[in-house]
Design a protein around this motif. Structure first.
Motif, PDB file in Angstrom:
ATOM      1  N   GLU A 167       0.824  -1.200   0.000  1.00 19.02           N
ATOM      2  CA  GLU A 167       0.000   0.000   0.000  1.00 19.02           C
ATOM      3  C   GLU A 167       0.863   1.256   0.000  1.00 19.02           C
ATOM      4  O   GLU A 167       1.999   1.246   0.497  1.00 19.02           O
ATOM      5  CB  GLU A 167      -0.914   0.028   1.230  1.00 19.02           C
ATOM      6  N   PRO A 168       0.344   2.369  -0.524  1.00 23.95           N
ATOM      7  CA  PRO A 168       1.085   3.630  -0.449  1.00 23.95           C
ATOM      8  C   PRO A 168       1.287   4.067   0.994  1.00 23.95           C
ATOM      9  O   PRO A 168       0.513   3.709   1.879  1.00 23.95           O
ATOM     10  CB  PRO A 168       0.178   4.618  -1.201  1.00 23.95           C
ATOM     11  N   LYS A 169       2.307   4.842   1.206  1.00 27.10           N
ATOM     12  CA  LYS A 169       2.605   5.367   2.533  1.00 27.10           C
ATOM     13  C   LYS A 169       1.520   6.335   2.964  1.00 27.10           C
ATOM     14  O   LYS A 169       1.040   7.159   2.181  1.00 27.10           O
ATOM     15  CB  LYS A 169       3.963   6.075   2.510  1.00 27.10           C
ATOM     16  N   ARG A 170       1.099   6.238   4.212  1.00 28.71           N
ATOM     17  CA  ARG A 170       0.097   7.176   4.741  1.00 28.71           C
ATOM     18  C   ARG A 170       0.707   8.554   4.873  1.00 28.71           C
ATOM     19  O   ARG A 170       1.852   8.705   5.298  1.00 28.71           O
ATOM     20  CB  ARG A 170      -0.403   6.698   6.107  1.00 28.71           C
ATOM     21  N   ASP A 189      13.233   0.664  -5.161  1.00 28.64           N
ATOM     22  CA  ASP A 189      13.661  -0.373  -4.216  1.00 28.64           C
ATOM     23  C   ASP A 189      13.659   0.132  -2.778  1.00 28.64           C
ATOM     24  O   ASP A 189      13.227  -0.582  -1.864  1.00 28.64           O
ATOM     25  CB  ASP A 189      15.062  -0.874  -4.599  1.00 28.64           C
ATOM     26  N   ASP A 190      14.143   1.358  -2.560  1.00 25.52           N
ATOM     27  CA  ASP A 190      14.189   1.897  -1.203  1.00 25.52           C
ATOM     28  C   ASP A 190      12.789   2.072  -0.626  1.00 25.52           C
ATOM     29  O   ASP A 190      12.546   1.781   0.548  1.00 25.52           O
ATOM     30  CB  ASP A 190      14.934   3.234  -1.190  1.00 25.52           C
ATOM     31  N   ALA A 191      11.874   2.570  -1.460  1.00 22.15           N
ATOM     32  CA  ALA A 191      10.505   2.775  -0.981  1.00 22.15           C
ATOM     33  C   ALA A 191       9.836   1.444  -0.661  1.00 22.15           C
ATOM     34  O   ALA A 191       9.144   1.311   0.353  1.00 22.15           O
ATOM     35  CB  ALA A 191       9.703   3.538  -2.026  1.00 22.15           C
ATOM     36  N   ARG A 192      10.051   0.454  -1.513  1.00 23.23           N
ATOM     37  CA  ARG A 192       9.460  -0.871  -1.237  1.00 23.23           C
ATOM     38  C   ARG A 192      10.077  -1.502   0.007  1.00 23.23           C
ATOM     39  O   ARG A 192       9.375  -2.141   0.804  1.00 23.23           O
ATOM     40  CB  ARG A 192       9.639  -1.774  -2.458  1.00 23.23           C
ATOM     41  N   ARG A 193      11.376  -1.349   0.179  1.00 25.07           N
ATOM     42  CA  ARG A 193      12.024  -1.868   1.380  1.00 25.07           C
ATOM     43  C   ARG A 193      11.457  -1.196   2.624  1.00 25.07           C
ATOM     44  O   ARG A 193      11.189  -1.846   3.645  1.00 25.07           O
ATOM     45  CB  ARG A 193      13.530  -1.622   1.295  1.00 25.07           C
ATOM     46  N   ALA A 197       9.551  -2.866   5.801  1.00 24.18           N
ATOM     47  CA  ALA A 197      10.013  -2.660   7.177  1.00 24.18           C
ATOM     48  C   ALA A 197       8.872  -2.171   8.052  1.00 24.18           C
ATOM     49  O   ALA A 197       8.734  -2.579   9.217  1.00 24.18           O
ATOM     50  CB  ALA A 197      11.169  -1.664   7.195  1.00 24.18           C
ATOM     51  N   THR A 198       8.030  -1.292   7.500  1.00 20.60           N
ATOM     52  CA  THR A 198       6.856  -0.824   8.240  1.00 20.60           C
ATOM     53  C   THR A 198       5.904  -1.976   8.529  1.00 20.60           C
ATOM     54  O   THR A 198       5.371  -2.100   9.633  1.00 20.60           O
ATOM     55  CB  THR A 198       6.132   0.273   7.436  1.00 20.60           C
ATOM     56  N   ALA A 199       5.686  -2.821   7.524  1.00 20.33           N
ATOM     57  CA  ALA A 199       4.818  -3.994   7.724  1.00 20.33           C
ATOM     58  C   ALA A 199       5.362  -4.889   8.834  1.00 20.33           C
ATOM     59  O   ALA A 199       4.595  -5.429   9.640  1.00 20.33           O
ATOM     60  CB  ALA A 199       4.684  -4.771   6.417  1.00 20.33           C
ATOM     61  N   TRP A 225      -0.556 -16.995  14.053  1.00 14.02           N
ATOM     62  CA  TRP A 225       0.352 -15.850  13.888  1.00 14.02           C
ATOM     63  C   TRP A 225       1.812 -16.221  14.134  1.00 14.02           C
ATOM     64  O   TRP A 225       2.719 -15.533  13.679  1.00 14.02           O
ATOM     65  CB  TRP A 225      -0.075 -14.686  14.768  1.00 14.02           C
ATOM     66  N   ARG A 226       2.052 -17.324  14.844  1.00 19.46           N
ATOM     67  CA  ARG A 226       3.442 -17.741  15.036  1.00 19.46           C
ATOM     68  C   ARG A 226       4.085 -18.153  13.715  1.00 19.46           C
ATOM     69  O   ARG A 226       5.300 -18.027  13.535  1.00 19.46           O
ATOM     70  CB  ARG A 226       3.498 -18.886  16.040  1.00 19.46           C
ATOM     71  N   LYS A 227       3.276 -18.628  12.769  1.00 19.38           N
ATOM     72  CA  LYS A 227       3.803 -19.054  11.474  1.00 19.38           C
ATOM     73  C   LYS A 227       4.020 -17.891  10.506  1.00 19.38           C
ATOM     74  O   LYS A 227       4.629 -18.078   9.458  1.00 19.38           O
ATOM     75  CB  LYS A 227       2.843 -20.059  10.831  1.00 19.38           C
ATOM     76  N   VAL A 228       3.508 -16.712  10.835  1.00 22.24           N
ATOM     77  CA  VAL A 228       3.672 -15.552   9.950  1.00 22.24           C
ATOM     78  C   VAL A 228       5.017 -14.901  10.256  1.00 22.24           C
ATOM     79  O   VAL A 228       5.238 -14.377  11.344  1.00 22.24           O
ATOM     80  CB  VAL A 228       2.535 -14.531  10.140  1.00 22.24           C
ATOM     81  N   LYS A 229       5.915 -14.940   9.297  1.00 21.31           N
ATOM     82  CA  LYS A 229       7.265 -14.432   9.497  1.00 21.31           C
ATOM     83  C   LYS A 229       7.407 -13.029   8.908  1.00 21.31           C
ATOM     84  O   LYS A 229       6.747 -12.691   7.920  1.00 21.31           O
ATOM     85  CB  LYS A 229       8.291 -15.365   8.842  1.00 21.31           C
ATOM     86  N   PRO A 230       8.267 -12.201   9.473  1.00 20.59           N
ATOM     87  CA  PRO A 230       8.503 -10.876   8.898  1.00 20.59           C
ATOM     88  C   PRO A 230       9.288 -10.971   7.597  1.00 20.59           C
ATOM     89  O   PRO A 230       9.931 -11.984   7.324  1.00 20.59           O
ATOM     90  CB  PRO A 230       9.316 -10.159   9.992  1.00 20.59           C
ATOM     91  N   PHE A 231       9.207  -9.902   6.813  1.00 10.24           N
ATOM     92  CA  PHE A 231      10.019  -9.836   5.601  1.00 10.24           C
ATOM     93  C   PHE A 231      11.495  -9.818   5.988  1.00 10.24           C
ATOM     94  O   PHE A 231      11.882  -9.195   6.979  1.00 10.24           O
ATOM     95  CB  PHE A 231       9.689  -8.576   4.804  1.00 10.24           C
TER      96      PHE A 231
END
Length: 430
Positions: A167-170, A189-193, A197-199, A225-231
């Motif tokens: 999603e776009p940045k708020r 790339d920086d914006a997607r990264r 990181a926010t997610a 939720w334990r199975k959901v890993k961060p990027f």
């Protein structure tokens, strides 16, 4: 932990196979008032729990299939010992329901969030609670608030996480604006990264609320939720610091009351909130240190250079004990969000783009220490980090490196400069 109850007729699939098929279960007492039952079918059986409720009779709960023909997986098929654990967990939850500790009816994500905010209000500062509430209201409750926690699935949470990452940045719309500010879709790339990181940070906050609900026995499992890993690899340290010319332009572009805060941040590496809380007695001119109180739950002493000591000596010479060192021009204290607008304006006047935020001033202080060869442990102590991991993540690449120094001292000079000289071509004679 309660000792598992033995029962020779139910412990193994071989023993259960010898039992006659019947419509009523075979029971084994596993705790006071609690029995584990086994239904013997023609091919395989299943487990059931039975809890005695006095005059109310018995409560029963189907647990799952027995491992008569299929190996136990602990999720839908259970062996005798696993079935005991499930029965005990269910009985404990029934006890908590009866005692009013756990609410009846569907327990939703919104309920978990409400309970979490109420509990951390006694543990954390109001600003931290308010920050968590903003994240819940903006990112979590609109999509997940109405869902039952026990019905959450890993797939649903992954889709929610991915939605945040794409999603776009708020953006905040100014009060005087006639139209809502437009969001910008991450297109590099920086914006997607940064969005990933926010997610990750939002996922961490959601997990904190759900884990607290699980450990308080408000929900039955934390598997979803334990199975959901961060990027992965989205929090790589990208440190921006100001050069000396930018520092001087920025300071000169600030109004006098705000300039003091900017100078103090550069001299100390302190956070904005730490500086705005400083009082007269927090500066010790004899030792040349600042006592930063209750910074993330602990105190620390920040060492000042001679230039920093001179500045704080000047700022405190007319103050009395109990008075704050940094106040706004009108005598009011600096609030939680009073720093970014004057920083944006000063950055524009100083032709610094993108605009500086207060954390960049902290990075600037630490970066110059790292480039001067100050040990990571000393920088960590100055900044108030619990250990050197965060310090090394952000500043180790700036420190003089033994590897780099060794290579530069030992690699031979190739004297290739002459090979880059242009030799003119002679014109052929006719």
């Amino acid at each position: 932990m309660a000792r598992a109850a033995r029962h020779s007729s139910l412990e193994t699939r071989t023993a259960r196979a010898r039992l006659p098929v019947r419509r009523t279960p075979y029971f084994a007492k596993i705790a006071k008032g609690l029995r584990l039952g086994y239904y013997r079918g023609a091919v395989s059986g299943s487990w059931v729990a039975s809890l005695y409720r006095g005059a109310e009779g018995y409560d029963t709960k189907a647990i799952g299939a027995a491992d008569d023909t299929t190996d136990a997986d602990g999720a839908t098929v259970f062996d005798y010992w696993q079935a005991q654990v499930q029965a005990r967990n269910w009985a404990e939850r029934r006890r908590l329901f009866a005692a009013g500790v756990v609410r009846t009816g569907p327990y939703k994500v919104a309920d978990a969030v409400k309970d979490y905010l109420a509990e951390i209000a006694a543990e954390k500062k109001p600003a931290a609670v308010q920050g968590a509430k903003y994240v819940f209201d903006a990112w979590i409750l609109p999509d997940l608030g109405s869902l039952e926690v026990d019905k959450l699935t890993t797939e649903r949470l992954v889709r929610w996480r991915n939605k945040i990452a794409t999603e776009p940045k708020r953006v905040r719309t100014k009060r005087t604006a006639t139209e809502a500010a437009r969001r910008k879709t991450p297109d590099d790339d920086d914006a997607r990264r940064a969005r990933k990181a926010t997610a990750n940070r939002i996922l961490t906050i959601l997990k904190a609320a759900l884990n607290r609900a699980f450990f308080a026995d408000r929900v039955s499992s934390d598997t979803a939720w334990r199975k959901v890993k961060p990027f992965k690899r989205v929090d790589e340290a990208v440190v921006r610091y100001l050069n000396i010319a930018e520092i001087r332009r920025l300071v000169s572009a600030c109004p006098e009351d705000f300039r003091k805060l900017i100078e103090a941040a550069l001299y100390t590496g302190c956070r904005y909130a730490e500086l705005t809380r400083l009082k007269y007695e927090d500066y010790n001119d004899d030792s040349g240190t600042l006592s930063v109180r209750l910074s993330k739950g602990k105190n620390r002493h920040v060492v000042l250079t001679e230039e920093g000591k001179s500045a704080f000596r000047e700022w405190t010479k007319v103050l009395q004990p109990g008075q704050r060192i940094f106040l706004r021009r009108d005598g009011r204290i600096w609030g939680t969000s009073h720093q970014q607008r004057p920083l944006d304006e000063a950055s524009q006047r100083a032709t610094i783009s993108p605009p500086v935020n207060f954390h960049i001033l902290r990075h600037t202080h630490a970066s110059y220490l790292a480039m001067a060869g100050v040990p990571m442990a000393v920088i960590a102590r100055q900044l108030g980090h619990a250990d050197t991991r965060m310090t090394e993540k952000h500043y180790a690449h700036l420190a003089p490196s033994y590897v780099a120094q060794t290579i530069r001292e030992n690699f031979p000079v190739l004297e290739l400069g002459s090979s880059r000289q242009v030799i003119p071509l002679h014109k052929r004679s006719a």
